[in-house]
Structure formats: structure tokens, C-alpha cells
Write a protein that holds these residues in place. Structure first.
Motif, PDB file in Angstrom:
ATOM      1  N   SER A   1       2.611  14.278  -9.173  1.00 41.37           N
ATOM      2  CA  SER A   1       3.511  15.433  -9.064  1.00 41.37           C
ATOM      3  C   SER A   1       4.299  15.657 -10.350  1.00 41.37           C
ATOM      4  O   SER A   1       4.919  16.696 -10.518  1.00 41.37           O
ATOM      5  CB  SER A   1       4.476  15.251  -7.894  1.00 41.37           C
ATOM      6  OG  SER A   1       5.376  14.192  -8.160  1.00 41.37           O
ATOM      7  N   GLY A   2       4.296  14.682 -11.259  1.00 42.10           N
ATOM      8  CA  GLY A   2       4.983  14.847 -12.530  1.00 42.10           C
ATOM      9  C   GLY A   2       6.403  14.328 -12.545  1.00 42.10           C
ATOM     10  O   GLY A   2       7.120  14.510 -13.519  1.00 42.10           O
TER      11      GLY A   2
ATOM     12  N   ALA B   1       0.834  -1.200   0.000  1.00 39.48           N
ATOM     13  CA  ALA B   1       0.000   0.000   0.000  1.00 39.48           C
ATOM     14  C   ALA B   1       0.875   1.258   0.000  1.00 39.48           C
ATOM     15  O   ALA B   1       0.587   2.219  -0.724  1.00 39.48           O
ATOM     16  CB  ALA B   1      -0.926   0.000   1.212  1.00 39.48           C
ATOM     17  N   LEU B   2       1.940   1.235   0.776  1.00 34.94           N
ATOM     18  CA  LEU B   2       2.841   2.390   0.825  1.00 34.94           C
ATOM     19  C   LEU B   2       3.502   2.613  -0.528  1.00 34.94           C
ATOM     20  O   LEU B   2       3.616   3.754  -0.997  1.00 34.94           O
ATOM     21  CB  LEU B   2       3.906   2.174   1.910  1.00 34.94           C
ATOM     22  CG  LEU B   2       4.846   3.338   2.183  1.00 34.94           C
ATOM     23  CD1 LEU B   2       4.072   4.543   2.679  1.00 34.94           C
ATOM     24  CD2 LEU B   2       5.901   2.935   3.188  1.00 34.94           C
ATOM     25  N   GLY B   3       3.905   1.529  -1.178  1.00 32.03           N
ATOM     26  CA  GLY B   3       4.504   1.647  -2.503  1.00 32.03           C
ATOM     27  C   GLY B   3       3.523   2.199  -3.519  1.00 32.03           C
ATOM     28  O   GLY B   3       3.875   3.034  -4.352  1.00 32.03           O
ATOM     29  N   ALA B   4       2.277   1.737  -3.463  1.00 29.91           N
ATOM     30  CA  ALA B   4       1.257   2.220  -4.397  1.00 29.91           C
ATOM     31  C   ALA B   4       0.987   3.706  -4.177  1.00 29.91           C
ATOM     32  O   ALA B   4       0.872   4.477  -5.133  1.00 29.91           O
ATOM     33  CB  ALA B   4      -0.023   1.415  -4.226  1.00 29.91           C
ATOM     34  N   ILE B   5       0.893   4.108  -2.932  1.00 32.14           N
ATOM     35  CA  ILE B   5       0.651   5.522  -2.617  1.00 32.14           C
ATOM     36  C   ILE B   5       1.816   6.375  -3.111  1.00 32.14           C
ATOM     37  O   ILE B   5       1.615   7.458  -3.673  1.00 32.14           O
ATOM     38  CB  ILE B   5       0.428   5.701  -1.097  1.00 32.14           C
ATOM     39  CG1 ILE B   5      -0.908   5.063  -0.700  1.00 32.14           C
ATOM     40  CG2 ILE B   5       0.482   7.168  -0.701  1.00 32.14           C
ATOM     41  CD1 ILE B   5      -1.116   4.963   0.791  1.00 32.14           C
ATOM     42  N   THR B   6       3.035   5.873  -2.944  1.00 28.94           N
ATOM     43  CA  THR B   6       4.212   6.613  -3.403  1.00 28.94           C
ATOM     44  C   THR B   6       4.212   6.763  -4.920  1.00 28.94           C
ATOM     45  O   THR B   6       4.482   7.851  -5.439  1.00 28.94           O
ATOM     46  CB  THR B   6       5.498   5.893  -2.952  1.00 28.94           C
ATOM     47  OG1 THR B   6       5.466   5.730  -1.531  1.00 28.94           O
ATOM     48  CG2 THR B   6       6.736   6.665  -3.345  1.00 28.94           C
ATOM     49  N   LEU B   7       3.882   5.680  -5.638  1.00 26.14           N
ATOM     50  CA  LEU B   7       3.841   5.757  -7.103  1.00 26.14           C
ATOM     51  C   LEU B   7       2.778   6.730  -7.580  1.00 26.14           C
ATOM     52  O   LEU B   7       3.012   7.516  -8.505  1.00 26.14           O
ATOM     53  CB  LEU B   7       3.581   4.367  -7.694  1.00 26.14           C
ATOM     54  CG  LEU B   7       4.785   3.431  -7.743  1.00 26.14           C
ATOM     55  CD1 LEU B   7       4.352   2.059  -8.237  1.00 26.14           C
ATOM     56  CD2 LEU B   7       5.867   3.991  -8.635  1.00 26.14           C
ATOM     57  N   ILE B   8       1.615   6.700  -6.950  1.00 22.45           N
ATOM     58  CA  ILE B   8       0.540   7.620  -7.335  1.00 22.45           C
ATOM     59  C   ILE B   8       0.953   9.059  -7.069  1.00 22.45           C
ATOM     60  O   ILE B   8       0.728   9.942  -7.886  1.00 22.45           O
ATOM     61  CB  ILE B   8      -0.768   7.256  -6.597  1.00 22.45           C
ATOM     62  CG1 ILE B   8      -1.283   5.911  -7.124  1.00 22.45           C
ATOM     63  CG2 ILE B   8      -1.810   8.340  -6.764  1.00 22.45           C
ATOM     64  CD1 ILE B   8      -2.429   5.340  -6.330  1.00 22.45           C
TER      65      ILE B   8
END
Length: 50
Positions: A33-34, A21-28
Motif C-alpha cells: 500500500s506504500g 503469519a498475521l504479522g507477515a501478512i500485515t507487513l506485506i
């Protein structure tokens, strides 16, 4: 009466879920942010069509 054996703790499962979940949130967050730019297929399709 004998006691039933306790089910093994699924703590590792929840740690794995939290990491995913943390990885997914970071990727999103990076996508929004571009920092990560996805492949832009729109201009390529127009260029090949000409």
C-alpha cells in the motif's frame, strides 16, 4: 495393559505460527500500500557514480 501418556498439546505452537503469519501478512500489505517505503538504492548508486 497401561495406557500410553498422551502427547502434550501443541496449541501454543499453532498460536505462535498464527501470530507470525498475521504479522507477515500485515507487513506485506503495508509494503504494497506504500505506507512503508524501502530504502531506494538505485538513485544513490547513480549519484555516487557521477
Amino acid at each position: 495393559m497401561t495406557k500410553k501418556p498422551q502427547a502434550p498439546s501443541n496449541r501454543g505452537f499453532w498460536i505462535l505460527i498464527a501470530c507470525c503469519a498475521l504479522g507477515a501478512i500485515t507487513l506485506i500489505a503495508l509494503l504494497l500500500s506504500g505506507e512503508i517505503e524501502g530504502e531506494r538504492v538505485g538513485p544513490n548508486i547513480e549519484h555516487k557514480a557521477k
